[in-house]
Design an enzyme around this catalytic site. Structure first.
Site, PDB file in Angstrom:
ATOM      1  CD1 TRP A  99      -2.821   1.637   0.763  1.00 16.87           C
ATOM      2  CD2 TRP A  99      -1.221   2.490   2.081  1.00 16.87           C
ATOM      3  NE1 TRP A  99      -3.178   2.928   1.059  1.00 16.87           N
ATOM      4  CE2 TRP A  99      -2.210   3.483   1.879  1.00 16.87           C
ATOM      5  CE3 TRP A  99      -0.118   2.798   2.878  1.00 16.87           C
ATOM      6  CZ2 TRP A  99      -2.131   4.754   2.438  1.00 16.87           C
ATOM      7  CZ3 TRP A  99      -0.028   4.070   3.441  1.00 16.87           C
ATOM      8  CH2 TRP A  99      -1.032   5.031   3.223  1.00 16.87           C
ATOM      9  CG  ASP A 150     -15.180   7.920   3.942  1.00 21.92           C
ATOM     10  OD1 ASP A 150     -16.393   7.868   4.197  1.00 21.92           O
ATOM     11  OD2 ASP A 150     -14.356   7.101   4.391  1.00 21.92           O
ATOM     12  NE  ARG A 178     -10.912   2.069   6.015  1.00 25.71           N
ATOM     13  CZ  ARG A 178     -11.309   3.154   5.352  1.00 25.71           C
ATOM     14  NH1 ARG A 178     -10.583   4.248   5.391  1.00 25.71           N
ATOM     15  NH2 ARG A 178     -12.403   3.152   4.635  1.00 25.71           N
ATOM     16  CE  LYS A 233     -10.776   7.834  -4.298  1.00 32.27           C
ATOM     17  NZ  LYS A 233      -9.983   8.793  -3.485  1.00 32.27           N
ATOM     18  CD1 TRP A 234     -15.992   0.284  -6.073  1.00 33.29           C
ATOM     19  CD2 TRP A 234     -17.882   0.686  -7.187  1.00 33.29           C
ATOM     20  NE1 TRP A 234     -16.775  -0.829  -5.971  1.00 33.29           N
ATOM     21  CE2 TRP A 234     -17.941  -0.609  -6.635  1.00 33.29           C
ATOM     22  CE3 TRP A 234     -18.960   1.153  -7.949  1.00 33.29           C
ATOM     23  CZ2 TRP A 234     -19.039  -1.437  -6.827  1.00 33.29           C
ATOM     24  CZ3 TRP A 234     -20.055   0.322  -8.129  1.00 33.29           C
ATOM     25  CH2 TRP A 234     -20.091  -0.960  -7.568  1.00 33.29           C
ATOM     26  CG  ASP A 235     -11.697   3.640  -1.641  1.00 40.66           C
ATOM     27  OD1 ASP A 235     -10.891   2.750  -1.983  1.00 40.66           O
ATOM     28  OD2 ASP A 235     -11.359   4.627  -0.965  1.00 40.66           O
ATOM     29  CG  ASN A 251     -10.409   1.786   1.609  1.00 44.09           C
ATOM     30  OD1 ASN A 251      -9.337   1.996   1.064  1.00 44.09           O
ATOM     31  ND2 ASN A 251     -11.441   2.613   1.485  1.00 44.09           N
ATOM     32  CB  CYS A 294     -10.263   4.017  -5.299  1.00 44.80           C
ATOM     33  SG  CYS A 294      -9.108   4.418  -3.959  1.00 44.80           S
ATOM     34  CG  ASP A 342      -4.998   5.577  -0.693  1.00 45.36           C
ATOM     35  OD1 ASP A 342      -5.734   6.062  -1.577  1.00 45.36           O
ATOM     36  OD2 ASP A 342      -5.423   4.796   0.177  1.00 45.36           O
TER      37      ASP A 342
END
Length: 728
Positions: free
Chosen positions: A199, A367, A443, A476-478, A480, A526, A548
């Site tokens: 990352w 976000d 997270r 924006k399609w994230d 994580n 993303c 990132d």
């Protein structure tokens, strides 16, 4: 016709633009690989397979001691009937045996390229663009049918491969391994090139010589991953950026994958790539089928650069799709590093207003706009507007931003759910999990089970409601979090190891439906930046947030490595604040802008805090990018200096008609009494003269490429220069 079958040789000769690929039916229906390389006028088998009696290589044909699958260069090898190398596939029959024996039965040659069932793939817009071959293999005892699928493009040095399995027998068959392609080379005088990292440090370029044994890399994370990209290249040891033979293998898939290179006792090399067999199996009941993802194979005899430019053009024009495939991408301002979760509607409008004043075109709300999302531990899955932050709702905010003359974009993380969310409290079984086992979080979030239709349908509906509520033009399609405790409450015990792949099929279906419902929206993918920068996602979303890590120096390597496979039009690249939020480095606004210009340009900071001098520089950067946007996003890309090999980096863009070029040069650290630098340019018209913007006179394209362009003396760390050339 790009595919010919020679009845006498029993050989298939596949020809793309400048390459050939040859396979042959040998002995009692075994399929052998003969050639992959520069285009042949006609294949006459000048270098035939030689059969020898080799000690400890068993013989599957009774009485023929010269024939062993252990020494045969095969097209789609099995394990267990005399080949001891890594197999391309493996099954488990109802009785427990893992032995299979696929033999040639028939074939079909036709124009065009068929779609793959449930999977992204390259495509054609006309059947005249390509020819396809399907070779049907059979295991009569099992009733297992296997179709090897090939397509050759007439205008690209590309061959695609995939495999389709069907159980025609009476008993269930379990696939334990189902790779997409396997190629046996007759020597090992090559280097392995891969793109690996972590990352914030994605797609570093690694090159190493092949040695006896197994080498390779894989992802077991449920995503293609930051750690390893689903791509490999084999390069002849003398191959460089511009010279020598290179073979590329790129998997159009976004989940667990494995890439293996095995050098055997006779110094032959087997390359295989596909879905990772680790923790995978797939049950085929009678009549059921399984489709593997596509592998895009590229051959270049003009080095890594030739390979890259083939991938760039193919992926930009025949993998990416939709209205934005050929459209210039807008310059955006994203509020993430400006506000993180702490924003109000007025603050958002202030940033958007300043962005519009400086010439930007799109504001992206990142976000924190939904549920009760004040930090990253809550509210994923609750895709409704947080009225405490946006009391007049999302529609009012979008209206205010659009009245400024700006487009509006929005961040989502649709595949995730927070433990602290209304969705999770209502449906705790909707996440990937194993009963009675602890649910690990990342997270504070879990992964929704996209192998389940009801979960996919719910997310599609929630996203549809939001995207229909206001004139949103960008998403924006994230994603994580990587997979742990992989299991599905909807699958029986014998299918639990199908979960990760079924998830990917569900994800692709969700992306297909959402992008089809909203064709006017530009989607950027993303995954913590570049954790899912792969061809599978690019099929639905024509650009990806590259990393990132927005530090300009770090981005030199990240963007250079990414360019080995992926076109510049797919790379999101922004100017962020200093000290940089990831590595805390301070670089000039000029260098940050020059690096970010080499992608889909934008800013990710608080523009309202810029000084007048900084605002003027931003205006200049924005105007320059608008002037050169089509050249950068859709021009031909050449790498000039590698940041992996020294203190400098450089690349350039050349328009399709060779009338314009843009060159970017970067120096990382100052050195005492350093030598002078010269850039030898590429891709220009050698018979034309070019002016250099801001300088007097002109120079020939041949002179700029062969004698070079002088780099001015630069003082201090983190310096950059941009040149613009125009043909006279």
């Amino acid at each position: 016709m790009g595919i010919v079958f020679d009845e006498q040789l029993r050989a298939f000769h596949l020809t793309a633009k400048d390459i050939s690929y040859v396979l042959q039916i040998v002995k009692e229906g075994y399929l052998a690989h003969l050639y992959f390389g520069k285009k042949l006028r006609q294949f006459r088998n000048s270098n035939p397979i030689r059969f020898l009696d080799r000690a400890f290589s068993p013989n599957p044909i009774h009485g023929d001691r010269s024939f062993s699958l252990d020494t045969l260069p095969q097209e789609y090898p099995a394990y267990g009937n005399s080949d001891f190398r890594i197999p391309a596939y493996q099954i488990q029959a109802a009785g427990g045996s893992t032995i299979s024996d696929l033999r040639y039965k028939n074939h079909r040659i036709f124009a065009g390229k068929p779609k793959l069932e449930g999977l992204p793939a390259t495509y054609v817009e006309s059947s005249s663009e390509a020819d396809s071959l399907e070779i049907e293999l059979w295991d009569e005892f099992l009733g297992l049918k296997c179709i090897l699928q090939y397509t050759v493009y007439h205008d690209f040095n590309v061959i695609t491969r995939s495999v389709h399995f069907e159980n025609r027998g009476e008993h269930p068959i379990k696939l334990l391994r189902a790779l997409s392609a396997s190629v046996d080379f007759r020597d090992d005088q090559m280097d392995l090139i891969q793109l690996s990292g972590a990352w914030g440090n994605e797609r570093n370029l690694f090159r190493r010589s092949l040695i006896p044994g197994n080498q390779g890399f894989e992802s077991r994370r449920g995503a293609s991953s930051h750690q390893h990209n689903p791509f490999l290249a084999l390069a002849r040891r003398d191959a460089t950026e511009d010279h020598g033979e290179v073979y590329g293998f790129s998997l159009v898939y976004s989940g667990n994958f494995a890439a293996n290179i095995e050098v055997d006792q006779f110094h032959t090399t087997r390359v295989s790539i596909g879905i990772n067999p680790f923790d995978f199996s797939w049950l085929l009941e009678s009549g059921e089928t399984f489709q593997t993802p596509e592998v895009v194979m590229v051959y270049s005899d003009t080095g890594l650069g030739g390979m890259s430019r083939t991938y760039h053009e193919l992926y930009r024009t025949r993998l990416c799709k939709g209205a934005f495939r050929d459209e210039p991408r807008p310059i955006l301002i994203n509020n993430w590093e400006a506000t993180y979760f702490n924003f109000t509607a007025d603050k958002i409008v202030d940033i958007a207003s300043k962005g519009r004043e400086l010439g930007l075109e799109l504001f992206v709300l990142d976000d924190g706009w939904f549920g009760h999302r004040d930090d990253d531990t809550t509210s994923l899955g609750d895709w409704f507007v947080d009225r405490s932050k946006l009391p007049d709702g999302l529609e009012d905010l979008v209206r205010r931003v659009k009245e400024l003359g700006m487009q509006f974009g929005l961040w989502f993380e649709p595949e995730m759910v927070s433990e602290d969310s209304e969705l999770y409290r209502k449906h705790p079984d909707w996440c990937l999990h194993v009963p009675h086992r602890h649910r690990s979080t990342g997270r504070g979030q879990l992964i929704l089970d996209f192998s389940r239709k009801e979960v996919c349908d719910a997310i599609i509906q929630m996203m549809t409601d939001i995207l229909s509520s206001a004139p949103i033009t960008y998403v924006k399609w994230d994603m994580n979090r990587h997979m742990t405790e992989i299991g599905s409450a909807a699958l029986p015990p014998e299918r639990q190891r199908e979960t990760a792949h079924r998830y990917m099929l569900g994800l692709y279906q969700v992306m297909e439906q959402i992008t089809t419902r909203f064709p006017h929206i530009l989607f950027e993918s993303c995954s913590g930046g570049g954790g899912r920068f792969d061809p599978g996602i690019l099929h639905y979303m024509p650009q990806t947030w590259t990393s990132d890590n927005t530090d300009a120096v770090s981005r030199l390597k990240i963007q250079y490595g990414t360019s080995l496979v992926y076109p510049v039009s797919t790379m999101g690249s922004h100017v962020s604040a200093v000290p940089n939020h990831q590595v805390h480095r301070i670089t000039s606004l000029k260098m940050r802008g020059d690096v970010a210009l080499s992608g889909n340009f934008g800013y990710e900071l608080d523009l309202t805090k810029f000084s007048q001098e900084e605002q003027e520089l931003v205006k200049q950067q924005v105007d320059f990018y608008k002037e050169n946007r089509s050249l950068i996003q859709f021009g031909t890309y050449y790498r000039l200096l590698s940041p992996f090999e020294g203190n400098e980096a450089a690349w350039m863009f050349v328009s399709q008609d060779l009338s314009e070029a843009l060159i970017a040069y970067f120096k990382v650290l100052a050195q005492p009494n350093e030598p002078l630098s010269t850039l030898r340019l590429k891709g220009l018209d050698p018979n034309a003269d070019y002016t250099i913007e801001g300088e007097e006179g002109s120079a020939g394209g041949d002179e700029l490429m062969y004698a070079g362009l002088a780099v001015p003396r630069l003082t201090g760390d983190f310096q950059s220069v941009i040149w613009k050339l125009r043909k006279l």
